[in-house]
Design a protein around this motif. Structure first.
Motif, PDB file in Angstrom:
ATOM      1  N   ASN A   4      -1.925  -9.098   6.890  1.00 23.37           N
ATOM      2  CA  ASN A   4      -1.934  -9.377   5.448  1.00 23.37           C
ATOM      3  C   ASN A   4      -0.592  -9.103   4.795  1.00 23.37           C
ATOM      4  O   ASN A   4      -0.518  -8.936   3.595  1.00 23.37           O
ATOM      5  N   ASN A   5       0.456  -9.112   5.645  1.00 27.88           N
ATOM      6  CA  ASN A   5       1.799  -9.032   5.074  1.00 27.88           C
ATOM      7  C   ASN A   5       1.927  -7.837   4.131  1.00 27.88           C
ATOM      8  O   ASN A   5       2.483  -7.957   3.042  1.00 27.88           O
ATOM      9  N   THR A   6       1.372  -6.708   4.574  1.00 29.72           N
ATOM     10  CA  THR A   6       1.354  -5.530   3.714  1.00 29.72           C
ATOM     11  C   THR A   6       2.557  -4.635   3.989  1.00 29.72           C
ATOM     12  O   THR A   6       2.890  -4.375   5.150  1.00 29.72           O
ATOM     13  N   LEU A   7       3.201  -4.206   2.921  1.00 28.25           N
ATOM     14  CA  LEU A   7       4.203  -3.160   3.017  1.00 28.25           C
ATOM     15  C   LEU A   7       3.471  -1.830   2.891  1.00 28.25           C
ATOM     16  O   LEU A   7       2.821  -1.582   1.866  1.00 28.25           O
ATOM     17  N   LEU A  55     -10.558  -0.829  -0.086  1.00 28.23           N
ATOM     18  CA  LEU A  55      -9.604  -0.742  -1.191  1.00 28.23           C
ATOM     19  C   LEU A  55      -8.215  -1.261  -0.819  1.00 28.23           C
ATOM     20  O   LEU A  55      -7.277  -1.148  -1.610  1.00 28.23           O
ATOM     21  N   ALA A  56      -8.087  -1.835   0.378  1.00 27.77           N
ATOM     22  CA  ALA A  56      -6.781  -2.383   0.780  1.00 27.77           C
ATOM     23  C   ALA A  56      -6.362  -3.470  -0.216  1.00 27.77           C
ATOM     24  O   ALA A  56      -7.194  -4.250  -0.670  1.00 27.77           O
ATOM     25  N   PRO A  57      -5.094  -3.513  -0.579  1.00 24.05           N
ATOM     26  CA  PRO A  57      -4.651  -4.438  -1.635  1.00 24.05           C
ATOM     27  C   PRO A  57      -4.679  -5.904  -1.200  1.00 24.05           C
ATOM     28  O   PRO A  57      -4.390  -6.215  -0.052  1.00 24.05           O
ATOM     29  N   ARG A  58      -5.046  -6.772  -2.128  1.00 32.00           N
ATOM     30  CA  ARG A  58      -4.955  -8.207  -1.855  1.00 32.00           C
ATOM     31  C   ARG A  58      -3.499  -8.648  -1.992  1.00 32.00           C
ATOM     32  O   ARG A  58      -2.671  -7.929  -2.559  1.00 32.00           O
ATOM     33  N   MET A  62      -1.412  -1.214  -4.276  1.00 32.32           N
ATOM     34  CA  MET A  62      -2.459  -0.190  -4.351  1.00 32.32           C
ATOM     35  C   MET A  62      -1.836   1.159  -4.006  1.00 32.32           C
ATOM     36  O   MET A  62      -1.116   1.276  -3.015  1.00 32.32           O
ATOM     37  N   ILE A  63      -2.119   2.139  -4.842  1.00 33.20           N
ATOM     38  CA  ILE A  63      -1.639   3.497  -4.573  1.00 33.20           C
ATOM     39  C   ILE A  63      -2.824   4.357  -4.161  1.00 33.20           C
ATOM     40  O   ILE A  63      -3.792   4.482  -4.912  1.00 33.20           O
ATOM     41  N   PHE A  64      -2.755   4.925  -2.975  1.00 33.77           N
ATOM     42  CA  PHE A  64      -3.770   5.871  -2.525  1.00 33.77           C
ATOM     43  C   PHE A  64      -3.308   7.287  -2.884  1.00 33.77           C
ATOM     44  O   PHE A  64      -2.304   7.766  -2.339  1.00 33.77           O
ATOM     45  N   ASN A  65      -4.024   7.930  -3.784  1.00 37.81           N
ATOM     46  CA  ASN A  65      -3.794   9.327  -4.148  1.00 37.81           C
ATOM     47  C   ASN A  65      -4.719  10.147  -3.227  1.00 37.81           C
ATOM     48  O   ASN A  65      -5.914  10.225  -3.468  1.00 37.81           O
ATOM     49  N   ARG A  66      -4.132  10.696  -2.160  1.00 37.64           N
ATOM     50  CA  ARG A  66      -4.849  11.088  -0.960  1.00 37.64           C
ATOM     51  C   ARG A  66      -5.325   9.810  -0.260  1.00 37.64           C
ATOM     52  O   ARG A  66      -5.253   8.731  -0.852  1.00 37.64           O
ATOM     53  N   SER A  67      -5.851   9.931   0.941  1.00 35.72           N
ATOM     54  CA  SER A  67      -6.092   8.715   1.723  1.00 35.72           C
ATOM     55  C   SER A  67      -6.918   9.033   2.956  1.00 35.72           C
ATOM     56  O   SER A  67      -7.496  10.117   3.075  1.00 35.72           O
ATOM     57  N   HIS A  68      -6.919   8.094   3.897  1.00 33.71           N
ATOM     58  CA  HIS A  68      -7.562   8.300   5.192  1.00 33.71           C
ATOM     59  C   HIS A  68      -6.950   9.485   5.954  1.00 33.71           C
ATOM     60  O   HIS A  68      -7.569   9.972   6.899  1.00 33.71           O
ATOM     61  N   LEU A 119       0.854  -1.191   0.000  1.00 32.93           N
ATOM     62  CA  LEU A 119       0.000   0.000   0.000  1.00 32.93           C
ATOM     63  C   LEU A 119       0.889   1.239   0.000  1.00 32.93           C
ATOM     64  O   LEU A 119       1.709   1.419   0.903  1.00 32.93           O
ATOM     65  N   ILE A 120       0.742   2.049  -1.032  1.00 28.94           N
ATOM     66  CA  ILE A 120       1.538   3.274  -1.156  1.00 28.94           C
ATOM     67  C   ILE A 120       0.606   4.465  -0.964  1.00 28.94           C
ATOM     68  O   ILE A 120      -0.406   4.588  -1.674  1.00 28.94           O
ATOM     69  N   ILE A 121       0.944   5.294   0.009  1.00 27.16           N
ATOM     70  CA  ILE A 121       0.090   6.441   0.324  1.00 27.16           C
ATOM     71  C   ILE A 121       0.794   7.730  -0.091  1.00 27.16           C
ATOM     72  O   ILE A 121       1.923   7.985   0.328  1.00 27.16           O
ATOM     73  N   LEU A 122       0.125   8.508  -0.945  1.00 28.48           N
ATOM     74  CA  LEU A 122       0.663   9.806  -1.363  1.00 28.48           C
ATOM     75  C   LEU A 122      -0.205  10.911  -0.784  1.00 28.48           C
ATOM     76  O   LEU A 122      -1.403  10.980  -1.073  1.00 28.48           O
TER      77      LEU A 122
END
Lengths: 250, 250
Positions: free
Chosen positions: B150-153, B100-103, B108-114, B49-52
């Motif tokens: 979920n082993n998310t980076l 929208l969290a990635p499987r 997944m790139i969040f362009n803006r986010s929570h 998950l990449i948050i911008l």
């Protein structure tokens, strides 16, 4: 709740309680629940999440059918969680539950829930103690989020059936053709792990921030009455009001 | 990260860095990112998950276009969060993000986010300090859940543009017909609240469990290079491997 032991809780109604009278009362409570649900839906201020957890045949379906019989389907939904799909397994355990969180004005009933991920998964050794502890923490944070950020009433029921009564009910699912659609060989395998399940339920109950109601479930009529009472009490406390026009109509 | 102040961070590339050479390097990094993305997709072990996050015109779209140019769309997605819909507003603030969290296997790139829910909402006084603190806690629990379950980076970038440079870029969106589709009067209103935004970004950065990269964003070419480096470094550390047959084919 801290350090309860399930063996200290009754499976049955208090003595001398009259079955027929109690059933009539439940019907009357269910009607009142239906009225309140209408107002909650119209007001769209609160959301309600009802979690039903218990062993097979403890009465999850029966409670939904009886207690919420007079609700308008537009504002209430029930979802029965099954074994996760491939897509669900490719996500964190709360992903599929969070998607189903109720919107403001709505009641959602979870028939089983995110608690399965610290119950069946722990009993069968699919997760470690450490993972269970982390999931428990995540569950508390998740329920807290629903409460503080979406005005959600979270109502949790553990359906407390005895091992003997469960065996009878599983047997009915073999003997009675009208119940055979509910029969599942795997339920008997889980039945054999009874004590491990009780330990895991105690862990969940003792480590939850939002408290549980422990429902005596060996008699259908008392079980439904018990839950209907608690639901009505909690919905009443929300004090929902039908919105009126901000300005009187001219 | 604790007690950083954004004014201590550069908006520009180190002196003497050559623009053309850097752009060539970015292109080469982007190709390597594409190769790694293929392996992550095939392995389906990690999710990313990449948050911008950044002010308007800080370069969120530009980064996505440049850094991920060589990825296979089957395994990567970008989502631009806008003003919440009526349905989203009827849920907790993390509801639309968690869906929208990635499987596993996907980026997944969040362009803006929570984070918007503790930025624009705080700057405009729509939430209290207390609500912000609770949301910050919920964000930390949410990101933690993605990581441990979920082993998310989780890779977070704050796009650090200067107020002067933002003004220039917003003006370009008026003067240059090919950029006018990006123009929005409301951006100028937010521009006036610059200092409040900086305070809120500092709060988010200083209270996040998962650390942020602070990206110098006054030059497009350096901004893209900076992010590409960090992304490649992090994806490489996952050490993804193409799965082979458990048993050799016969």
């Amino acid at each position: 709740m801290k350090n309860i032991q399930l063996k200290d809780f009754p499976h049955k109604a208090p003595k001398d309680l009259n079955k027929q009278k109690t059933e009539n009362k439940t019907e009357s409570l269910a009607r009142k629940i239906g009225e309140l649900q209408h107002t909650i839906y119209a007001e769209a201020k609160h959301s309600v999440l009802i979690i039903l957890q218990g062993m097979d045949a403890s009465g999850k379906d029966g409670i939904i059918k009886s207690v919420f019989a007079h609700c308008n389907p537009s504002g209430i939904d029930a979802y029965a969680f099954k074994k996760p799909t491939t897509e669900e397994f490719a996500h964190d355990f709360l992903w599929r539950c969070h998607k189903l969180a109720p919107r403001k004005g709505n009641i959602m009933i979870f028939n089983r829930s995110h608690y399965e991920d610290i119950l069946i998964q722990k009993v069968n050794g699919w997760i470690s103690d450490d993972k269970r502890a982390k999931r428990m923490e995540a569950i508390n944070a998740f329920e807290d989020l629903l409460i503080f950020d979406n005005n959600t009433l979270v109502l949790k029921f553990y359906l407390h059936i005895s091992k003997e009564r469960q065996r009878e009910k599983l047997q009915e699912r073999i003997d009675d053709p009208s119940k055979q659609w509910k029969h599942n060989d795997a339920d008997w395998l889980e039945h054999e792990k009874w004590d491990d399940y009780m330990d895991c339920y105690e862990y969940a109950i003792n480590n939850s921030k939002v408290p549980w109601h422990i429902v005596p479930c060996d008699q259908r009529w008392y079980r439904n009455y018990f839950v209907a009472q608690k639901v009505l009490e909690a919905l009443t406390a929300l004090n929902p009001q039908l919105p009126t026009l901000a300005k009187p109509a001219e």
